[in-house]
Design a protein around this motif. Structure first.
Motif, PDB file in Angstrom:
ATOM      1  N   GLY A 176       0.814  -1.210   0.000  1.00 16.01           N
ATOM      2  CA  GLY A 176       0.000   0.000   0.000  1.00 16.01           C
ATOM      3  C   GLY A 176       0.848   1.260   0.000  1.00 16.01           C
ATOM      4  N   VAL A 177       1.927   1.260   0.803  1.00 18.69           N
ATOM      5  CA  VAL A 177       2.835   2.421   0.833  1.00 18.69           C
ATOM      6  C   VAL A 177       3.471   2.623  -0.538  1.00 18.69           C
ATOM      7  N   ASN A 178       3.889   1.525  -1.188  1.00 22.75           N
ATOM      8  CA  ASN A 178       4.479   1.646  -2.522  1.00 22.75           C
ATOM      9  C   ASN A 178       3.466   2.225  -3.511  1.00 22.75           C
ATOM     10  N   ALA A 179       2.226   1.751  -3.451  1.00 28.18           N
ATOM     11  CA  ALA A 179       1.184   2.289  -4.333  1.00 28.18           C
ATOM     12  C   ALA A 179       0.941   3.765  -4.043  1.00 28.18           C
ATOM     13  N   TYR A 180       0.972   4.111  -2.761  1.00 30.91           N
ATOM     14  CA  TYR A 180       0.775   5.505  -2.352  1.00 30.91           C
ATOM     15  C   TYR A 180       1.867   6.402  -2.938  1.00 30.91           C
ATOM     16  N   LEU A 181       3.114   5.951  -2.858  1.00 27.85           N
ATOM     17  CA  LEU A 181       4.225   6.747  -3.367  1.00 27.85           C
ATOM     18  C   LEU A 181       4.156   6.909  -4.881  1.00 27.85           C
ATOM     19  N   GLN A 182       3.495   5.974  -5.562  1.00 28.28           N
ATOM     20  CA  GLN A 182       3.338   6.067  -7.016  1.00 28.28           C
ATOM     21  C   GLN A 182       2.037   6.778  -7.398  1.00 28.28           C
ATOM     22  N   ARG A 183       1.325   7.330  -6.408  1.00 26.55           N
ATOM     23  CA  ARG A 183       0.071   8.063  -6.616  1.00 26.55           C
ATOM     24  C   ARG A 183      -1.073   7.170  -7.100  1.00 26.55           C
ATOM     25  N   ASP A 184      -0.946   5.869  -6.904  1.00 22.43           N
ATOM     26  CA  ASP A 184      -2.044   4.960  -7.243  1.00 22.43           C
ATOM     27  C   ASP A 184      -2.907   4.815  -5.983  1.00 22.43           C
ATOM     28  N   TYR A 185      -3.678   5.852  -5.692  1.00 23.15           N
ATOM     29  CA  TYR A 185      -4.363   5.916  -4.411  1.00 23.15           C
ATOM     30  C   TYR A 185      -5.502   4.904  -4.293  1.00 23.15           C
ATOM     31  N   GLU A 186      -6.151   4.580  -5.398  1.00 22.38           N
ATOM     32  CA  GLU A 186      -7.234   3.599  -5.332  1.00 22.38           C
ATOM     33  C   GLU A 186      -6.690   2.229  -4.914  1.00 22.38           C
ATOM     34  N   ALA A 187      -5.559   1.837  -5.512  1.00 22.38           N
ATOM     35  CA  ALA A 187      -4.934   0.565  -5.115  1.00 22.38           C
ATOM     36  C   ALA A 187      -4.466   0.632  -3.666  1.00 22.38           C
ATOM     37  N   ALA A 188      -3.908   1.792  -3.275  1.00 22.10           N
ATOM     38  CA  ALA A 188      -3.431   1.951  -1.901  1.00 22.10           C
ATOM     39  C   ALA A 188      -4.577   1.791  -0.907  1.00 22.10           C
ATOM     40  N   ILE A 189      -5.732   2.380  -1.212  1.00 18.16           N
ATOM     41  CA  ILE A 189      -6.889   2.287  -0.314  1.00 18.16           C
ATOM     42  C   ILE A 189      -7.287   0.830  -0.109  1.00 18.16           C
ATOM     43  N   THR A 190      -7.319   0.053  -1.178  1.00 14.22           N
ATOM     44  CA  THR A 190      -7.681  -1.362  -1.071  1.00 14.22           C
ATOM     45  C   THR A 190      -6.682  -2.122  -0.216  1.00 14.22           C
ATOM     46  N   LEU A 191      -5.397  -1.860  -0.422  1.00 12.56           N
ATOM     47  CA  LEU A 191      -4.352  -2.579   0.318  1.00 12.56           C
ATOM     48  C   LEU A 191      -4.363  -2.211   1.802  1.00 12.56           C
ATOM     49  N   PHE A 192      -4.513  -0.935   2.110  1.00  9.38           N
ATOM     50  CA  PHE A 192      -4.529  -0.536   3.521  1.00  9.38           C
ATOM     51  C   PHE A 192      -5.754  -1.112   4.235  1.00  9.38           C
ATOM     52  N   ARG A 193      -6.874  -1.145   3.558  1.00 10.87           N
ATOM     53  CA  ARG A 193      -8.065  -1.742   4.172  1.00 10.87           C
ATOM     54  C   ARG A 193      -7.870  -3.241   4.394  1.00 10.87           C
TER      55      ARG A 193
ATOM     56  N   ALA B 265      -5.990   7.238   5.509  1.00  9.97           N
ATOM     57  CA  ALA B 265      -6.562   8.582   5.573  1.00  9.97           C
ATOM     58  C   ALA B 265      -5.905   9.493   4.535  1.00  9.97           C
ATOM     59  N   GLY B 266      -4.591   9.374   4.387  1.00 15.05           N
ATOM     60  CA  GLY B 266      -3.899  10.172   3.381  1.00 15.05           C
ATOM     61  C   GLY B 266      -4.363   9.840   1.972  1.00 15.05           C
ATOM     62  N   SER B 267      -4.574   8.552   1.697  1.00 14.05           N
ATOM     63  CA  SER B 267      -5.053   8.128   0.380  1.00 14.05           C
ATOM     64  C   SER B 267      -6.454   8.667   0.119  1.00 14.05           C
ATOM     65  N   LEU B 268      -7.304   8.610   1.129  1.00 16.72           N
ATOM     66  CA  LEU B 268      -8.663   9.138   0.983  1.00 16.72           C
ATOM     67  C   LEU B 268      -8.631  10.642   0.730  1.00 16.72           C
ATOM     68  N   ALA B 269      -7.775  11.345   1.460  1.00 20.01           N
ATOM     69  CA  ALA B 269      -7.675  12.795   1.272  1.00 20.01           C
ATOM     70  C   ALA B 269      -7.185  13.136  -0.133  1.00 20.01           C
ATOM     71  N   ASN B 270      -6.243  12.351  -0.627  1.00 22.87           N
ATOM     72  CA  ASN B 270      -5.698  12.615  -1.961  1.00 22.87           C
ATOM     73  C   ASN B 270      -6.678  12.263  -3.077  1.00 22.87           C
ATOM     74  N   THR B 271      -7.742  11.552  -2.727  1.00 21.90           N
ATOM     75  CA  THR B 271      -8.838  11.328  -3.689  1.00 21.90           C
ATOM     76  C   THR B 271     -10.034  12.213  -3.321  1.00 21.90           C
ATOM     77  N   TYR B 272      -9.778  13.221  -2.480  1.00 17.29           N
ATOM     78  CA  TYR B 272     -10.753  14.265  -2.125  1.00 17.29           C
ATOM     79  C   TYR B 272     -11.915  13.753  -1.283  1.00 17.29           C
ATOM     80  N   ASP B 273     -11.706  12.638  -0.582  1.00 18.88           N
ATOM     81  CA  ASP B 273     -12.716  12.160   0.374  1.00 18.88           C
ATOM     82  C   ASP B 273     -12.273  12.628   1.768  1.00 18.88           C
ATOM     83  N   PHE B 274     -12.378  13.965   1.976  1.00 18.42           N
ATOM     84  CA  PHE B 274     -11.819  14.559   3.186  1.00 18.42           C
ATOM     85  C   PHE B 274     -12.586  14.180   4.448  1.00 18.42           C
ATOM     86  N   LYS B 275     -13.890  14.126   4.357  1.00 21.34           N
ATOM     87  CA  LYS B 275     -14.680  13.830   5.547  1.00 21.34           C
ATOM     88  C   LYS B 275     -14.346  12.441   6.094  1.00 21.34           C
TER      89      LYS B 275
END
Length: 539
Positions: free
Chosen positions: A290-307, A324-334
């Protein structure tokens, strides 16, 4: 592999080019991705290599534009000559320069002998201990032999250039001393790497290393992050397949020692994993991916892996923070803020205190940078409350880095509220803390904020002075992200002054640095500037 090209000596293993016709001999580093492009072309110089093949080989784990390949080809030509590589329009590239393949150089052998001399006594002692344990303990015959590869240095500065070989040596020595595991000698590993045809780091490459070194476990590591806030990514290559993990640590010694502890616990007594270890390994591997996906800006994949990681370990605070960072970067701030507030409710222990600190700081950061409600003043007041809690936690643990971060965010809040004197006091206090660290480039964020305060007060010469100071610090440290932040902040200033040409020139410099750094996050940040799209990435 080493070869000579006219007056130049190219070492593909070390990633260096030596110019032999000047005194003293000049040596230049080859950027990592450019080195891989060169390797593929040299290994396949009998044919044209398509652009897609190069992109798939070198950037296999990224979605990138063709411009990154064009940039690497340009760098090879600039370094080795325009006639080195021929372009076949709409097809690809071919290496056309005549080269002379060379054996291992005396200089390399001298380096290997020096490494052997410096660690020989320790390795002999470790070997004697290993023989002793094998003799007295029948279990020892089942233990894997371990080989550490050079640590990949992905730190954004030059002060960690020592990490690849010295880090490898530190890990090898420490594991030998603290466990009964056999560990391959550093010089043996370097020689094995030098003799293997490394086109890509695929399964075949690690299998060949295992065969040459008679090692059942190959440990691959990559150090990234920032000083005092590091990530050590590791991959364990064995007959069980690759297993990934990531270690978060305040310094390099802590990160290396934690990896040694993991290896000792996992393989020191038995190569078999228990059920509990399996679940822990699954969560850690999902988190690492998930961290690797996050660093590559693949936030959707990161969200799945972290969950996925949180299914097995719901209280894994680091995974919750990255989610939370992945969600924020996909504009799901709440949802991001809700998740972080939930982390604050998890029992506060000595281990979780740092994560509670980060959660408070991150909530405040989101409220500062992404306005959510109509009452901006109330939002900033709420952000200040969370930042103040982060500051208190950092002060109670004497965490100077996060004290500095808290001061910076408080200074930003006061700037946005128009309280410039108070903002300046917070930022100067943050600078004092950053100046105590070896990595000086942490000062640039506070200096940029001080420049923005000067701009708000129409003191443009003062702003330019702060920008110059920040840029000098970033340049001295060769810290690519910080160079880019300074250039884009300057570009913002000149764009607001309607000096579009100068603003674009500064942003173009930032884009060139982002491409040299091969960072999807940095490239996206600069491209957003050109597109007039506001972008804030949670780092």
């Amino acid at each position: 592999m080493r070869f000579r090209l006219e007056n130049k000596e190219v070492d593909l293993t070390r990633g260096k080019v030596r110019f032999l016709d000047v005194e003293p001999v000049q040596t230049f580093e080859i950027r990592a991705k450019t080195l891989q492009v060169m390797e593929v072309l040299v290994q396949n110089r009998e044919r044209v290599v398509t652009k897609q093949e190069l992109l798939d080989s070198v950037w296999s784990d990224l979605v990138v534009q063709e411009q990154v390949l064009v940039q690497s080809i340009k760098e090879v030509r600039d370094l080795l000559g325009a006639e080195t590589i021929k372009t076949f329009p709409k097809l690809g590239y071919r290496w056309i320069a005549a080269i002379e393949i060379m054996d291992t150089s005396p200089r390399q052998m001298s380096l290997l002998k020096s490494i052997r001399f410096s660690i020989g006594l320790i390795l002999c002692s470790a070997l004697l201990c290993a023989v002793y344990f094998i003799f007295i303990n029948s279990v020892a015959s089942q233990l894997p032999k371990v080989a550490f590869l050079p640590v990949e240095n992905a730190m954004p500065d030059e002060i960690h250039d020592w990490v690849p070989i010295q880090g490898m040596d530190h890990l090898s020595r420490t594991l030998s001393q603290q466990s009964e595991l056999q560990v391959s000698a550093v010089d043996d590993v370097l020689l094995a790497i030098d003799r293997i045809n490394k086109v890509s780091l695929g399964p075949q490459y690690f299998f060949q290393l295992q065969q040459r070194l008679d090692a059942q476990l190959i440990v691959q590591t990559r150090l990234t992050g920032y000083p005092q806030d590091l990530q050590l990514h590791y991959t364990l290559h064995s007959q069980l397949g690759p297993q990934q993990g990531v270690i978060l640590a305040p310094n390099i010694d802590n990160a290396f020692n934690e990896l040694v502890d993991i290896l000792t616990q996992k393989f020191g007594q038995s190569a078999q994993l228990s059920t509990n270890q399996y679940h822990s390994a699954f969560s850690n591997q999902a988190f690492a991916k998930g961290v690797n996906a996050y660093l590559q800006r693949d936030y959707e994949a990161a969200i799945t892996l972290f969950r996925s990681a949180l299914v097995e370990q719901p209280d894994m605070l680091a995974a919750r923070r990255y989610l939370a960072g992945s969600l924020a970067n996909t504009y799901d701030f709440k949802q991001a803020i809700s998740l972080l507030k939930g982390s604050l409710k998890i029992a506060d222990t000595s281990q979780s205190q740092k994560e509670h600190l980060r959660a408070n700081l991150m909530i405040g950061y989101l409220l500062i940078n992404w306005p959510q409600g109509s009452d901006r003043q109330k939002e900033l007041d709420t952000a200040e409350q969370f930042i103040a809690r982060a500051k208190s936690l950092a002060q109670s643990s004497q965490d100077k880095l996060f004290i500095a971060y808290s001061y910076e965010e408080l200074g930003k809040i006061k700037r946005l509220q128009g309280h410039y004197s108070e903002a300046t006091r917070w930022l100067l206090a943050a600078l004092e803390y950053h100046q105590s660290f070896r990595g000086r480039y942490g000062q640039t964020a506070a200096l940029i904020e001080l420049a923005r305060i000067a701009i708000a007060q129409k003191e443009l010469e003062e702003a330019k002075r702060y920008f110059t100071q920040a840029k000098q610090i970033a340049d001295d440290s060769k810290a690519h992200p910080n160079q880019i932040w300074v250039l884009l902040a300057q570009a913002d200033m000149y764009r607001d002054l309607n000096e579009q040409t100068l603003a674009s020139e500064l942003a173009q410099q930032a884009l060139e640095i982002a491409y040299r750094a091969d960072s999807p996050q940095l490239i996206a940040r600069v491209e957003a500037w050109f597109a007039h799209v506001p972008i804030h990435t949670v780092n």
